[in-house]
Design a protein around this motif. Sequence first.
Motif, PDB file in Angstrom:
ATOM      1  N   ALA A  30     -59.156 -41.090 -40.719  1.00  0.00           N
ATOM      2  CA  ALA A  30     -58.029 -42.171 -40.303  1.00  0.00           C
ATOM      3  C   ALA A  30     -58.328 -42.306 -38.729  1.00  0.00           C
ATOM      4  O   ALA A  30     -58.308 -41.381 -38.028  1.00  0.00           O
ATOM      5  CB  ALA A  30     -56.943 -41.496 -40.492  1.00  0.00           C
ATOM      6  N   SER A  31     -58.542 -43.686 -38.318  1.00  0.00           N
ATOM      7  CA  SER A  31     -58.862 -43.820 -36.946  1.00  0.00           C
ATOM      8  C   SER A  31     -60.292 -42.936 -36.616  1.00  0.00           C
ATOM      9  O   SER A  31     -61.096 -43.237 -37.149  1.00  0.00           O
ATOM     10  CB  SER A  31     -57.678 -43.555 -36.134  1.00  0.00           C
ATOM     11  OG  SER A  31     -58.182 -43.938 -34.899  1.00  0.00           O
ATOM     12  N   ALA A  32     -60.152 -42.292 -35.836  1.00  0.00           N
ATOM     13  CA  ALA A  32     -61.159 -41.322 -35.213  1.00  0.00           C
ATOM     14  C   ALA A  32     -61.121 -40.001 -35.789  1.00  0.00           C
ATOM     15  O   ALA A  32     -62.032 -39.223 -34.941  1.00  0.00           O
ATOM     16  CB  ALA A  32     -61.345 -41.416 -33.719  1.00  0.00           C
ATOM     17  N   ARG A  33     -60.359 -39.677 -36.271  1.00  0.00           N
ATOM     18  CA  ARG A  33     -59.954 -38.073 -36.736  1.00  0.00           C
ATOM     19  C   ARG A  33     -60.049 -38.003 -38.245  1.00  0.00           C
ATOM     20  O   ARG A  33     -59.521 -38.912 -38.934  1.00  0.00           O
ATOM     21  CB  ARG A  33     -58.634 -37.635 -35.959  1.00  0.00           C
ATOM     22  CG  ARG A  33     -58.683 -37.674 -34.689  1.00  0.00           C
ATOM     23  CD  ARG A  33     -57.228 -37.166 -33.983  1.00  0.00           C
ATOM     24  NE  ARG A  33     -56.294 -36.637 -34.677  1.00  0.00           N
ATOM     25  CZ  ARG A  33     -55.190 -36.456 -34.268  1.00  0.00           C
ATOM     26  NH1 ARG A  33     -54.670 -37.026 -33.438  1.00  0.00           N
ATOM     27  NH2 ARG A  33     -54.444 -35.628 -35.027  1.00  0.00           N
ATOM     28  N   TYR A  34     -60.295 -36.784 -38.688  1.00  0.00           N
ATOM     29  CA  TYR A  34     -60.150 -36.529 -40.220  1.00  0.00           C
ATOM     30  C   TYR A  34     -58.843 -36.238 -40.552  1.00  0.00           C
ATOM     31  O   TYR A  34     -57.944 -35.826 -39.792  1.00  0.00           O
ATOM     32  CB  TYR A  34     -61.133 -34.998 -40.397  1.00  0.00           C
ATOM     33  CG  TYR A  34     -62.490 -35.154 -40.355  1.00  0.00           C
ATOM     34  CD1 TYR A  34     -63.336 -35.996 -40.918  1.00  0.00           C
ATOM     35  CD2 TYR A  34     -62.764 -34.376 -39.309  1.00  0.00           C
ATOM     36  CE1 TYR A  34     -64.757 -36.093 -40.907  1.00  0.00           C
ATOM     37  CE2 TYR A  34     -64.396 -34.435 -39.171  1.00  0.00           C
ATOM     38  CZ  TYR A  34     -65.120 -35.098 -39.832  1.00  0.00           C
ATOM     39  OH  TYR A  34     -66.584 -35.162 -39.695  1.00  0.00           O
ATOM     40  N   ARG A  35     -58.411 -36.829 -41.682  1.00  0.00           N
ATOM     41  CA  ARG A  35     -57.173 -36.453 -42.179  1.00  0.00           C
ATOM     42  C   ARG A  35     -56.855 -35.266 -42.234  1.00  0.00           C
ATOM     43  O   ARG A  35     -55.518 -34.855 -42.260  1.00  0.00           O
ATOM     44  CB  ARG A  35     -56.966 -37.451 -43.718  1.00  0.00           C
ATOM     45  CG  ARG A  35     -57.202 -38.964 -43.511  1.00  0.00           C
ATOM     46  CD  ARG A  35     -57.021 -39.491 -44.868  1.00  0.00           C
ATOM     47  NE  ARG A  35     -57.290 -40.981 -44.981  1.00  0.00           N
ATOM     48  CZ  ARG A  35     -57.384 -41.662 -46.140  1.00  0.00           C
ATOM     49  NH1 ARG A  35     -57.028 -40.953 -47.223  1.00  0.00           N
ATOM     50  NH2 ARG A  35     -57.733 -42.895 -46.129  1.00  0.00           N
ATOM     51  N   ASP A  36     -57.529 -34.449 -42.816  1.00  0.00           N
ATOM     52  CA  ASP A  36     -57.370 -32.759 -42.886  1.00  0.00           C
ATOM     53  C   ASP A  36     -56.851 -32.411 -41.472  1.00  0.00           C
ATOM     54  O   ASP A  36     -55.740 -31.435 -41.362  1.00  0.00           O
ATOM     55  CB  ASP A  36     -58.485 -32.197 -43.140  1.00  0.00           C
ATOM     56  CG  ASP A  36     -58.987 -32.588 -44.716  1.00  0.00           C
ATOM     57  OD1 ASP A  36     -58.326 -32.984 -45.398  1.00  0.00           O
ATOM     58  OD2 ASP A  36     -60.273 -32.330 -44.864  1.00  0.00           O
ATOM     59  N   HIS A  37     -57.516 -32.715 -40.641  1.00  0.00           N
ATOM     60  CA  HIS A  37     -57.180 -32.571 -39.109  1.00  0.00           C
ATOM     61  C   HIS A  37     -55.769 -32.860 -38.776  1.00  0.00           C
ATOM     62  O   HIS A  37     -54.963 -31.977 -38.074  1.00  0.00           O
ATOM     63  CB  HIS A  37     -58.130 -32.716 -38.035  1.00  0.00           C
ATOM     64  CG  HIS A  37     -57.952 -32.442 -36.865  1.00  0.00           C
ATOM     65  ND1 HIS A  37     -57.970 -30.850 -36.413  1.00  0.00           N
ATOM     66  CD2 HIS A  37     -57.634 -33.047 -35.689  1.00  0.00           C
ATOM     67  CE1 HIS A  37     -57.698 -30.978 -34.987  1.00  0.00           C
ATOM     68  NE2 HIS A  37     -57.247 -32.185 -34.524  1.00  0.00           N
ATOM     69  N   ILE A  38     -55.421 -33.988 -39.120  1.00  0.00           N
ATOM     70  CA  ILE A  38     -54.148 -34.663 -38.610  1.00  0.00           C
ATOM     71  C   ILE A  38     -52.917 -33.917 -39.584  1.00  0.00           C
ATOM     72  O   ILE A  38     -51.914 -33.464 -38.861  1.00  0.00           O
ATOM     73  CB  ILE A  38     -54.113 -36.179 -39.098  1.00  0.00           C
ATOM     74  CG1 ILE A  38     -55.123 -36.822 -38.117  1.00  0.00           C
ATOM     75  CG2 ILE A  38     -52.538 -36.683 -38.932  1.00  0.00           C
ATOM     76  CD1 ILE A  38     -55.310 -38.425 -38.610  1.00  0.00           C
ATOM     77  N   ASP A  39     -53.437 -33.502 -40.956  1.00  0.00           N
ATOM     78  CA  ASP A  39     -52.530 -32.772 -41.472  1.00  0.00           C
ATOM     79  C   ASP A  39     -52.075 -31.252 -40.876  1.00  0.00           C
ATOM     80  O   ASP A  39     -51.163 -31.036 -40.965  1.00  0.00           O
ATOM     81  CB  ASP A  39     -52.627 -32.742 -43.267  1.00  0.00           C
ATOM     82  CG  ASP A  39     -52.505 -34.154 -43.950  1.00  0.00           C
ATOM     83  OD1 ASP A  39     -52.030 -34.921 -43.445  1.00  0.00           O
ATOM     84  OD2 ASP A  39     -53.249 -34.330 -44.679  1.00  0.00           O
ATOM     85  N   ALA A  40     -53.293 -30.739 -40.483  1.00  0.00           N
ATOM     86  CA  ALA A  40     -53.268 -29.538 -39.958  1.00  0.00           C
ATOM     87  C   ALA A  40     -52.343 -29.600 -38.551  1.00  0.00           C
ATOM     88  O   ALA A  40     -51.554 -28.563 -38.545  1.00  0.00           O
ATOM     89  CB  ALA A  40     -54.444 -28.673 -39.681  1.00  0.00           C
ATOM     90  N   VAL A  41     -52.622 -30.509 -38.018  1.00  0.00           N
ATOM     91  CA  VAL A  41     -51.861 -30.589 -36.506  1.00  0.00           C
ATOM     92  C   VAL A  41     -50.473 -30.756 -36.788  1.00  0.00           C
ATOM     93  O   VAL A  41     -49.520 -30.299 -36.071  1.00  0.00           O
ATOM     94  CB  VAL A  41     -52.512 -31.568 -35.603  1.00  0.00           C
ATOM     95  CG1 VAL A  41     -51.728 -31.927 -34.415  1.00  0.00           C
ATOM     96  CG2 VAL A  41     -53.842 -31.243 -35.183  1.00  0.00           C
ATOM     97  N   SER A  42     -49.991 -31.322 -37.750  1.00  0.00           N
ATOM     98  CA  SER A  42     -48.727 -31.855 -38.046  1.00  0.00           C
ATOM     99  C   SER A  42     -47.903 -30.712 -38.606  1.00  0.00           C
ATOM    100  O   SER A  42     -46.917 -30.623 -38.382  1.00  0.00           O
ATOM    101  CB  SER A  42     -48.643 -33.241 -38.971  1.00  0.00           C
ATOM    102  OG  SER A  42     -49.035 -32.828 -40.376  1.00  0.00           O
TER     103      SER A  42
END
Length: 159
Positions: A100-112
């Motif tokens: 998603a954009s310039a980041r992995y979706r897994d990374h976005i979920d982990a940060v959230s």
Amino acid sequence: MALQKASNTFMLLGTCVPCLKQGAAKFKVKRLELDENLLMYFPKHEFVYAHDPDSQCKTGDVVLIEQLPQKMTRLITHKVKEVIYPLGDVTDPLTGKKVASARYRDHIDAVSKVYGQRSKAFDYDKAPPRGWQEDKKDFTHVETYIKYHDSGEDDPYAV
């Protein structure tokens, strides 16, 4: 050294753009061209028409197109081989993870999860597949035409 034209290349990766031709799709192919004076490469976009009788590509899709053994028409020189990435659903080719954009979706979920999940945050797992808004907000599948004059009538599909 001059770069050969995109229409003479065996396989290309292009982005689908709106097209008025029946049974064909138009693709924007990005090529890098060397500037001999600066010795730097600069992007140059070429447009290629490809045979797409099943209308499997939509505007914004990243598609692999293959050169035909013989030209179908003066413009149509390639055929659609495969839709690599539908619009909005990009997968990293090395890791196989969704982006998603310039980041992995897994990374976005982990940060959230670390900072706390917002109630109104977009959830990619629960999102419906692309195309569910056809005839509601998505009119890319509708046949368009060129509007030559303003007749006063509402022409929703005019270009």
